[in-house]
Design a protein around this motif. Structure first.
Motif, PDB file in Angstrom:
ATOM      1  N   THR A 438     -67.537  -4.301  -1.981  1.00 34.68           N
ATOM      2  CA  THR A 438     -68.334  -3.408  -1.131  1.00 34.68           C
ATOM      3  C   THR A 438     -69.348  -4.193  -0.315  1.00 34.68           C
ATOM      4  OG1 THR A 438     -68.071  -1.611  -2.724  1.00 34.68           O
ATOM      5  CG2 THR A 438     -69.872  -1.417  -1.150  1.00 34.68           C
ATOM      6  N   LEU A 439     -69.968  -5.185  -0.932  1.00 39.67           N
ATOM      7  CA  LEU A 439     -70.940  -6.009  -0.215  1.00 39.67           C
ATOM      8  C   LEU A 439     -70.299  -6.666   1.007  1.00 39.67           C
ATOM      9  CD1 LEU A 439     -73.775  -7.291  -0.143  1.00 39.67           C
ATOM     10  CD2 LEU A 439     -72.869  -9.139  -1.563  1.00 39.67           C
ATOM     11  N   VAL A 440     -69.117  -7.237   0.819  1.00 42.55           N
ATOM     12  CA  VAL A 440     -68.429  -7.907   1.927  1.00 42.55           C
ATOM     13  C   VAL A 440     -67.960  -6.895   2.966  1.00 42.55           C
ATOM     14  CG1 VAL A 440     -66.418  -9.293   2.551  1.00 42.55           C
ATOM     15  CG2 VAL A 440     -67.746  -9.864   0.514  1.00 42.55           C
ATOM     16  N   GLY A 441     -67.297  -5.824   2.513  1.00 44.33           N
ATOM     17  CA  GLY A 441     -66.729  -4.849   3.440  1.00 44.33           C
ATOM     18  C   GLY A 441     -67.773  -4.125   4.255  1.00 44.33           C
ATOM     19  N   VAL A 442     -68.827  -3.650   3.588  1.00 43.51           N
ATOM     20  CA  VAL A 442     -69.876  -2.918   4.300  1.00 43.51           C
ATOM     21  C   VAL A 442     -70.621  -3.838   5.261  1.00 43.51           C
ATOM     22  CG1 VAL A 442     -72.043  -1.688   3.998  1.00 43.51           C
ATOM     23  CG2 VAL A 442     -70.118  -1.174   2.512  1.00 43.51           C
ATOM     24  N   ILE A 465     -57.193   0.553  10.752  1.00 41.56           N
ATOM     25  CA  ILE A 465     -56.890  -0.863  10.495  1.00 41.56           C
ATOM     26  C   ILE A 465     -57.362  -1.264   9.094  1.00 41.56           C
ATOM     27  CG2 ILE A 465     -57.441  -3.227  11.190  1.00 41.56           C
ATOM     28  CD1 ILE A 465     -57.552  -2.217  14.088  1.00 41.56           C
ATOM     29  N   CYS A 466     -58.559  -0.823   8.721  1.00 42.23           N
ATOM     30  CA  CYS A 466     -59.049  -1.119   7.371  1.00 42.23           C
ATOM     31  C   CYS A 466     -58.147  -0.494   6.310  1.00 42.23           C
ATOM     32  CB  CYS A 466     -60.482  -0.605   7.202  1.00 42.23           C
ATOM     33  SG  CYS A 466     -61.728  -1.553   8.113  1.00 42.23           S
ATOM     34  N   ALA A 467     -57.694   0.728   6.555  1.00 41.73           N
ATOM     35  CA  ALA A 467     -56.788   1.371   5.604  1.00 41.73           C
ATOM     36  C   ALA A 467     -55.471   0.611   5.510  1.00 41.73           C
ATOM     37  CB  ALA A 467     -56.542   2.819   6.022  1.00 41.73           C
ATOM     38  N   LEU A 468     -54.949   0.161   6.649  1.00 38.86           N
ATOM     39  CA  LEU A 468     -53.708  -0.616   6.645  1.00 38.86           C
ATOM     40  C   LEU A 468     -53.868  -1.881   5.807  1.00 38.86           C
ATOM     41  CD1 LEU A 468     -50.859  -1.339   7.651  1.00 38.86           C
ATOM     42  CD2 LEU A 468     -51.931  -2.291   9.706  1.00 38.86           C
ATOM     43  N   VAL A 485     -61.903  -0.865   1.598  1.00 46.76           N
ATOM     44  CA  VAL A 485     -62.390   0.507   1.448  1.00 46.76           C
ATOM     45  C   VAL A 485     -63.806   0.640   1.984  1.00 46.76           C
ATOM     46  CG1 VAL A 485     -63.024   2.278  -0.232  1.00 46.76           C
ATOM     47  CG2 VAL A 485     -60.885   1.035  -0.490  1.00 46.76           C
ATOM     48  N   GLY A 486     -64.665  -0.360   1.697  1.00 46.64           N
ATOM     49  CA  GLY A 486     -66.033  -0.311   2.212  1.00 46.64           C
ATOM     50  C   GLY A 486     -66.067  -0.240   3.726  1.00 46.64           C
ATOM     51  N   GLY A 487     -65.265  -1.072   4.390  1.00 48.55           N
ATOM     52  CA  GLY A 487     -65.195  -1.010   5.846  1.00 48.55           C
ATOM     53  C   GLY A 487     -64.629   0.299   6.336  1.00 48.55           C
ATOM     54  N   TYR A 488     -63.613   0.822   5.630  1.00 45.59           N
ATOM     55  CA  TYR A 488     -62.991   2.092   6.024  1.00 45.59           C
ATOM     56  C   TYR A 488     -64.016   3.229   6.013  1.00 45.59           C
ATOM     57  CZ  TYR A 488     -60.195   6.340   5.462  1.00 45.59           C
ATOM     58  OH  TYR A 488     -59.674   7.599   5.590  1.00 45.59           O
ATOM     59  N   VAL A 489     -64.803   3.312   4.936  1.00 46.23           N
ATOM     60  CA  VAL A 489     -65.781   4.399   4.829  1.00 46.23           C
ATOM     61  C   VAL A 489     -66.855   4.267   5.907  1.00 46.23           C
ATOM     62  CG1 VAL A 489     -67.510   5.447   3.337  1.00 46.23           C
ATOM     63  CG2 VAL A 489     -65.340   4.705   2.372  1.00 46.23           C
ATOM     64  N   VAL A 490     -67.307   3.048   6.181  1.00 49.82           N
ATOM     65  CA  VAL A 490     -68.330   2.845   7.208  1.00 49.82           C
ATOM     66  C   VAL A 490     -67.831   3.321   8.569  1.00 49.82           C
ATOM     67  CG1 VAL A 490     -69.577   1.091   8.513  1.00 49.82           C
ATOM     68  CG2 VAL A 490     -69.531   0.998   6.024  1.00 49.82           C
ATOM     69  N   PHE A 491     -66.632   2.903   8.958  1.00 52.27           N
ATOM     70  CA  PHE A 491     -66.100   3.293  10.265  1.00 52.27           C
ATOM     71  C   PHE A 491     -65.814   4.790  10.327  1.00 52.27           C
ATOM     72  CE2 PHE A 491     -64.628  -1.271  10.445  1.00 52.27           C
ATOM     73  CZ  PHE A 491     -65.507  -1.631  11.444  1.00 52.27           C
ATOM     74  N   LEU A 492     -65.329   5.342   9.219  1.00 50.17           N
ATOM     75  CA  LEU A 492     -64.990   6.763   9.232  1.00 50.17           C
ATOM     76  C   LEU A 492     -66.240   7.620   9.346  1.00 50.17           C
ATOM     77  CD1 LEU A 492     -62.262   8.222   9.060  1.00 50.17           C
ATOM     78  CD2 LEU A 492     -62.739   8.668   6.669  1.00 50.17           C
ATOM     79  N   LEU A 493     -67.266   7.296   8.572  1.00 57.44           N
ATOM     80  CA  LEU A 493     -68.500   8.069   8.673  1.00 57.44           C
ATOM     81  C   LEU A 493     -69.214   7.805   9.991  1.00 57.44           C
ATOM     82  CD1 LEU A 493     -69.863   7.775   5.024  1.00 57.44           C
ATOM     83  CD2 LEU A 493     -68.531   9.616   6.056  1.00 57.44           C
ATOM     84  N   GLY A 494     -69.053   6.602  10.531  1.00 56.28           N
ATOM     85  CA  GLY A 494     -69.586   6.336  11.871  1.00 56.28           C
ATOM     86  C   GLY A 494     -68.898   7.183  12.918  1.00 56.28           C
ATOM     87  N   LEU A 509     -76.982  -1.182  -2.466  1.00 50.56           N
ATOM     88  CA  LEU A 509     -77.906  -0.931  -3.568  1.00 50.56           C
ATOM     89  C   LEU A 509     -77.395   0.202  -4.460  1.00 50.56           C
ATOM     90  CD1 LEU A 509     -80.589  -1.589  -4.913  1.00 50.56           C
ATOM     91  CD2 LEU A 509     -81.689   0.068  -3.398  1.00 50.56           C
ATOM     92  N   LEU A 510     -76.907   1.277  -3.858  1.00 49.91           N
ATOM     93  CA  LEU A 510     -76.404   2.394  -4.653  1.00 49.91           C
ATOM     94  C   LEU A 510     -75.101   2.041  -5.366  1.00 49.91           C
ATOM     95  CD1 LEU A 510     -77.264   5.301  -2.202  1.00 49.91           C
ATOM     96  CD2 LEU A 510     -78.262   4.903  -4.455  1.00 49.91           C
ATOM     97  N   THR A 511     -74.260   1.227  -4.728  1.00 47.01           N
ATOM     98  CA  THR A 511     -73.047   0.766  -5.414  1.00 47.01           C
ATOM     99  C   THR A 511     -73.413  -0.066  -6.633  1.00 47.01           C
ATOM    100  OG1 THR A 511     -71.760   0.783  -3.368  1.00 47.01           O
ATOM    101  CG2 THR A 511     -70.937  -0.588  -5.161  1.00 47.01           C
ATOM    102  N   LEU A 512     -74.408  -0.934  -6.484  1.00 45.56           N
ATOM    103  CA  LEU A 512     -74.881  -1.719  -7.621  1.00 45.56           C
ATOM    104  C   LEU A 512     -75.408  -0.813  -8.728  1.00 45.56           C
ATOM    105  CD1 LEU A 512     -75.628  -4.417  -8.959  1.00 45.56           C
ATOM    106  CD2 LEU A 512     -77.770  -4.358  -7.667  1.00 45.56           C
ATOM    107  N   ALA A 513     -76.149   0.225  -8.346  1.00 46.78           N
ATOM    108  CA  ALA A 513     -76.684   1.159  -9.344  1.00 46.78           C
ATOM    109  C   ALA A 513     -75.556   1.870 -10.082  1.00 46.78           C
ATOM    110  CB  ALA A 513     -77.604   2.174  -8.663  1.00 46.78           C
ATOM    111  N   GLY A 514     -74.537   2.315  -9.344  1.00 45.37           N
ATOM    112  CA  GLY A 514     -73.415   2.984  -9.985  1.00 45.37           C
ATOM    113  C   GLY A 514     -72.659   2.064 -10.923  1.00 45.37           C
TER     114      GLY A 514
END
Length: 712
Positions: A438-442, A465-468, A485-494, A509-514
């Motif tokens: 997640t750190l890398v992708g986001v 592209i991220c999903a592919l 997945v991290g990149g996919y969620v960022v682009f999709l919510l963007g 930070l929240l991923t680390l907490a989870g």
């Protein structure tokens, strides 16, 4: 293993990247389905609905990558429909915090219990809950929530339709499972040439059996080459072991042993040829030297007794494998295969056995799953403990995300739900991998957004592209998949208009907490496998004893006894063996001291039980047919063996050393009776009596080795 070492090992495992065979066509099909759904949703309803519908298509495609023998379209539909319903119900309950938390606890608890039905069900259920936490933030009204739910279901329908319209390797998983089983038999035959008492791992045969289970509808569509071969492969294994084992009559060296080695090499070559044909759906290409080795008449001149019967039986079974593997070939190809098979088998092969291993349909599967869940409702169940951990962590993570002034609070419970597994090492390794990925992708996706400032269309393209990349690389490592997945969620919510100004800090930070919540939950409420090792070992001993006793009992009266009890006992001992091996592999990564079973004792007792199963398998290869001469006294001997192993299993669980005196006494009584009958008849014992006598003696030796190994 200490906690520090366990954490180090699991972290290394989570960040490991492996070279795996990629499946670009399947990845392209999944990405194409996602692109179709996003494009249609953008054109009809706008970017917000497109984001939620994309989650449905994305998750439906991921479901089809899970290891399951169910048809892929069915998995896509189940994933899409269940996620759509979950999203709608979640949004309706969302404004009422106590009600939503209660529903979240119930959902996650049931998702945890879904592991009782298998990993595929558990993964799909947990993923639906995790993605729901995102999708319920997108609608603005109940009507909008219904629309979002419908479009999520539409995403599943699109993915299922593409699988039907553009299939990639029909029945590919079933072909691979059957081919792997035949290839394992081939490897076993070759190893027996150099090690006549080599062990065989039954996992490929177990997977092939699960793959062969079909519904009534699937049975009508199954390719012909997938019929029969598995059953034949099951019967080849004991024949190979019987032919190679010196205890069955072939000397360790000499012309007889050389002939056995030739037969084993030929069997390995023919089984490999059948495996290649089934895997690729091509005609069988038989190696001429192997066919010639099996057709030569030298076998009858060199071998006698049980080895000769084993050689004849092997030829007949190989001819059946060749005919089955030819499947739907051309008429000329089938005729050639049948002619070659007939020449090898000498006309002794019969019709291929019909396979009646049925798989329940989805509707009939519901009560089966409910019964499986109910069986896990006890304190010591790892599945129940996983469900409790999952529900508590999801609720705490959700409340924590709402309290923190960061926004995107759903990332904490989503991360926790996605990484948690019933087993310690997987939970910890996935937590580390998810945080790193997640750190890398986001970070990369947010950097692209800051530099390129993509609009709605370009953000959608980047998400596809991220999903592919995720579909293509998901089997190489969890960390790689999570970066995508991290990149996919960022682009999709963007694309949906999400504010990305603090994306990296908040989400990481929240991923680390989870992840930390998931890891702490396992430390506080664990389900260690180490204390259960003796129970697993006792279960395997009991099932091995049942199998050996069932085989010996077959010699008592072949006319009255069927082979179903032997088959069921064999399947049970395989399941117990795999459960033991998985428990040992899990325990090696746990930060728990061994309680009553050292590493040396585990290895020694495992070796003894493998040997026990192998000796019983040798006897199974020569079970007399109906109407054959029975072996007097075999039934009491089998009963003594069954009772002794049941008591021995109880002793293992209670940390005592089993005593095999009853088996030794029963064997001595039986041998005395056999000697008296031989003296009265003035003739040596029958072949069946000699086989039982020799092999039951070997069974007793392995049981005594088991007791000695338990104290090592």
């Amino acid at each position: 293993m200490s906690w520090l070492r366990a954490l180090k090992e699991t972290a290394r495992s989570g960040l490991k990247i492996e070279r795996r065979r990629l499946e670009p066509l399947i990845a392209l099909r999944g990405a194409a389905g996602l692109a179709v759904v996003i494009g249609a949703s953008l054109a009809l309803f706008g970017p917000v609905v497109a984001a939620s519908s994309a989650f449905g298509a994305f998750q439906a495609a991921i479901a089809t990558f899970q290891r399951s023998w169910r048809p892929r379209p069915v998995l896509a539909l189940v994933s899409g429909v269940s996620l759509g319903l979950t999203t709608f119900v979640g949004y309706v309950a969302g404004p009422h915090l106590p009600l939503f938390v209660l529903l979240l606890v119930i959902w996650t608890f049931l998702a945890g219990l879904a592991w009782a039905a298998g990993p595929t069900g558990g993964i799909i259920a947990a993923s639906n809950v995790a993605i729901m936490l995102v999708t319920i933030t997108l609608p603005t009204s109940v009507a909008q929530a219904a629309l979002h739910g419908a479009m999520i279901m539409f995403g599943g329908v699109v993915q299922a339709s593409l699988i039907v319209l553009f299939p990639v390797r029909r029945w590919g998983a079933q072909r691979d499972a059957l081919a792997d089983a035949l290839a394992a038999e081939a490897d076993y035959a070759r190893r027996l040439r150099h090690d006549p008492v080599a062990h065989f791992d039954p996992v490929p045969l177990m997977l092939a059996r699960r793959a062969a289970a079909v519904t009534a509808r699937e049975a009508r569509r199954r390719p012909a080459e997938l019929h029969g071969s598995r059953g034949v492969a099951e019967r080849i294994r004991p024949v190979l072991a019987s032919l190679a084992d010196p205890a069955m009559g072939v000397p360790s060296e000499g012309p007889e042993r050389d002939r056995v080695r030739e037969l084993l090499a030929a069997a390995g070559s023919l089984l490999d040829a059948a495996a290649r044909a089934i895997r690729k759906g091509d005609p069988v290409k038989l190696p001429a030297p192997a066919v010639a080795a099996l057709k030569t008449p030298d076998t009858g001149a060199l071998l006698t007794g049980p080895p000769l019967r084993a050689a004849d039986r092997l030829a007949a079974l190989l001819s059946d494998v060749i005919e089955a593997a030819e499947g739907d070939g051309t008429k000329a190809e089938r005729a050639g295969a049948e002619e070659t098979a007939g020449a090898i088998g000498g006309g002794r092969g019969g019709a291929l056995p019909a396979e009646h291993h049925q798989r329940p349909s989805l509707l009939r599967l519901v009560p089966v799953i409910l019964r499986s869940m109910r069986r896990e409702m006890h304190h010591g169940s790892p599945i129940l403990r996983h469900a409790v951990r999952l529900s508590v962590v999801a609720a705490i993570g959700y409340l924590l995300g709402r309290l923190l002034p960061l926004g995107h609070g759903y990332w904490a419970p989503m991360a926790a739900v996605m990484v948690m597994r019933p087993e310690f090492s997987q939970t910890y390794s996935r937590a580390v991998a998810r945080f790193g990925g997640t750190l890398v992708g986001v970070f990369l996706a947010s950097a692209v957004v800051e530099v390129a400032h993509p609009g709605t269309g370009l953000s959608a393209a980047f998400a596809v592209i991220c999903a592919l990349l995720m579909y293509l690389l998901m089997r190489t490592g969890y960390a790689v998949a999570q970066a995508c997945v991290g990149g996919y969620v960022v682009f999709l919510l963007g694309m949906a208009g999400d504010d990305l100004s603090q994306t990296v800090f908040e989400r990481v930070l929240l991923t680390l907490a989870g992840g930390l919540l998931a890891m702490i939950s396992y430390a506080v409420y664990p389900a260690w496998e180490t204390p259960r090792l003796r129970t697993r070992l006792g279960d395997w001993l009991k099932e091995d004893g049942r199998y050996a006793a069932a085989v010996v009992d077959q010699y008592a009266d072949p006319a009255e006894r069927g082979h179903d009890d032997v088959r069921q006992a064999l399947l049970a001992t395989r399941e117990a063996r795999i459960a033991w091996q998985e428990a040992v592999a899990t325990a090696r990564h746990e930060p728990v001291r061994h309680r009553g079973l050292s590493h040396g004792a585990a290895d020694a007792t495992q070796h003894a039980l493998v040997q026990l199963g192998r000796v019983a398998m040798l006897l199974e290869a020569h079970i007399p047919r109906r109407g054959a001469v029975f072996v007097p006294g075999a039934a009491p001997l089998a009963e003594a063996l069954r009772r002794a192993t049941e008591r021995g299993a109880k002793a293992v669980r209670e940390r005592r050393v089993p005593d095999w005196t009853p088996v030794r006494e029963a064997l001595e009584r039986w041998e005395a009776e056999c000697l008296a009958r031989e003296e009265a008849a003035g003739a040596p014992a029958s072949t069946g009596t000699a086989l039982v006598r020799n092999n039951v003696g070997l069974l007793l030796e392995t049981l005594e080795d088991f007791s000695r190994g338990l104290t090592s």
